[in-house]
Design an enzyme around this catalytic site. Sequence first.
Site, mmCIF file in Angstrom:
data_model
loop_
_atom_site.group_PDB
_atom_site.id
_atom_site.type_symbol
_atom_site.label_atom_id
_atom_site.label_comp_id
_atom_site.label_asym_id
_atom_site.label_seq_id
_atom_site.Cartn_x
_atom_site.Cartn_y
_atom_site.Cartn_z
ATOM 1 N N THR A 84 0.799 -1.227 0.000
ATOM 2 C CA THR A 84 0.000 0.000 0.000
ATOM 3 C C THR A 84 0.833 1.279 0.000
ATOM 4 O OG1 THR A 84 -1.852 -1.089 1.053
ATOM 5 C CG2 THR A 84 -1.729 1.288 1.332
ATOM 6 N N HIS A 489 -0.529 -9.833 -1.175
ATOM 7 C CA HIS A 489 0.138 -9.202 -2.322
ATOM 8 C C HIS A 489 1.498 -8.755 -1.852
ATOM 9 C CE1 HIS A 489 -0.849 -5.457 -0.192
ATOM 10 N NE2 HIS A 489 -2.005 -6.032 0.032
HETATM 11 ZN ZN ZN Z 1 -3.031 -1.496 -0.500
HETATM 12 ZN ZN ZN Z 2 -3.258 -5.396 1.504
#
Ligand code: ZN
Ligand code: ZN
Length: 548
Positions: A84, A489
């Site tokens: 992020t 991720h």
């Molecule tokens: Zn994110």
């Molecule tokens: Zn995430």
Amino acid sequence: MLRILIIFTLIFSIYLTQSFAQQQTRKKIPPEKPKLIIGIIVDQMRYDYISRYWDKFDTKGFKRLIGEGAFCKNANFDYIFTQTAVGHATISTGALPAVHGIVSNTWYNRLKEQRIYCVGDDKAKTTGSESEDAGKKSPKNLITTTTGDELKLASNGKSKVIAISLKDRAAILSAGHAADAAYWFDEQTGNFVTSSYYLDSLPKWVRKFNKEKNPDLYLNRVWSTLRPIEEYTESIADNNPFETGIKGQITFPYNLAEIREEKKYDLLKTVPFGNSLTKDFTINAIVNEELGVDDFTDLLIVSLSATDYIGHSYGPTSVENEDTYLRLDEEIAHFLSFIDNQIGKENCLVYLTADHGVAHSPKYLESQHIPAGFFNDNYAITLLKTYLNAIYGYGEWVSEYIDQQIYLNRNLIEDSKLSLDEFQKRTAQFFIQFTGVANAMTATNLENSDYSNGIFSKMKNNYNQNRSGDILINLEPNWMEDSFSATNHNSPYAYDTHVPLIWYGWKVNRKTITRRVSMTEIAPTIATFLNMPFPNGCLSEPIIEITE
Ligand code: ZN
Ligand code: ZN
Ligand code: ZN
């Protein structure tokens, strides 16, 4: 008779005025520069969600954005650690993590011998609630300027720059250094807060918004599917063994009042209403800050975080994920009609994208006979330490391991008169033997080599000499660190790097761009539209298919 005639004339003239006004709307010409730029970042939105849910989308949401806008079909992040903080910083600065310095959500500072949270700042205080930690945040670790910073410099501070998200890092790294404010969600109080870095007290409209206690209203709701559950044909069964769910619950309906811990608000981040609250707050910001009203282009970035928390707990094939995106589609439809009425589409440039994608749940992939797995990093690091002790004698050879980066104890290695290069190589060679590890690359190698493509170039793009580890680990496709979630991720593979990128409004025409676009091209594209300097770490070109 006369009276009827007067009324008739009156009605007719009202009708005339209205149709004239409508014609005016249709003919509205976009100004030289957009009055307001709105960036919408959907946390964890994979590119393929557009097509996966297309048939279920309303005509006024995603379909309107794409039908009236320019759609980059192959936009990718060009680095390995797709997280992020890294994604938001890359979008706002147009720079690679090697340059903007946000190499991961958290890294290790060798000098201070401590973990560094990307937006952590002990000198800053919370503005807007009693929670001490919520506001110890600022952009001080972001090395380069953002689009918002350049806009401030170009307008002598007259442009307004604001960013909003449930996540502190998403808001702060989107806003940058010179912004008017970044607002994020304090999960202890349910307030939108900022830090003393930006403001010493909240504007009146934010205090009013917080007083309304909207989070309580949302958390008294039941999350049921928007449509009858049998219509969710784009997903697998609601009840399946691949979801980790919210507090263990994996099927609809979710009675939030029952699931919620008393007086806490973190639950809101993990349900679609978290996005609704963010949208409510964003609309309040536009109206009360009078964004897009004067001739100085304003910038508003809103990052929607609930999609990320939901994606981690349920994965891309879940009914929960599908329902979240159908609800998001409705929110976007509402937001676009708000822009029509409040600012006018021709005055407003919108881009919608994501900070990274996500993998399918490894357990689901295994059920489909596709190679995937969870990598047990704790176990691997324990074995590595034992191995290093056996080779070099007992010592704290490993300082830290954070999200696929190994930080060695360089002081101890130097004091022991060992070669850092050799030590790194040995560590990498040991680590590569674990199942699920595809590459273990040393910092020395990255510093001394240039890679024009492939996985190593994505490591190099992510590598910052001051902040990155001694060894960077890349796992095999569909492998991820075991984080007690359904999926994750943090890879250089397409499922994590490939995200939607849609431009809409102002002078943007309907178009499809199929070439590979780098996510570092967003910032220079905006700078070109506004005839202002690129952010100072940006080495990319604008997307000429749109700027020409
Ligand atoms: Zn994110
Ligand atoms: Zn995430
Ligand atoms: Zn489910």
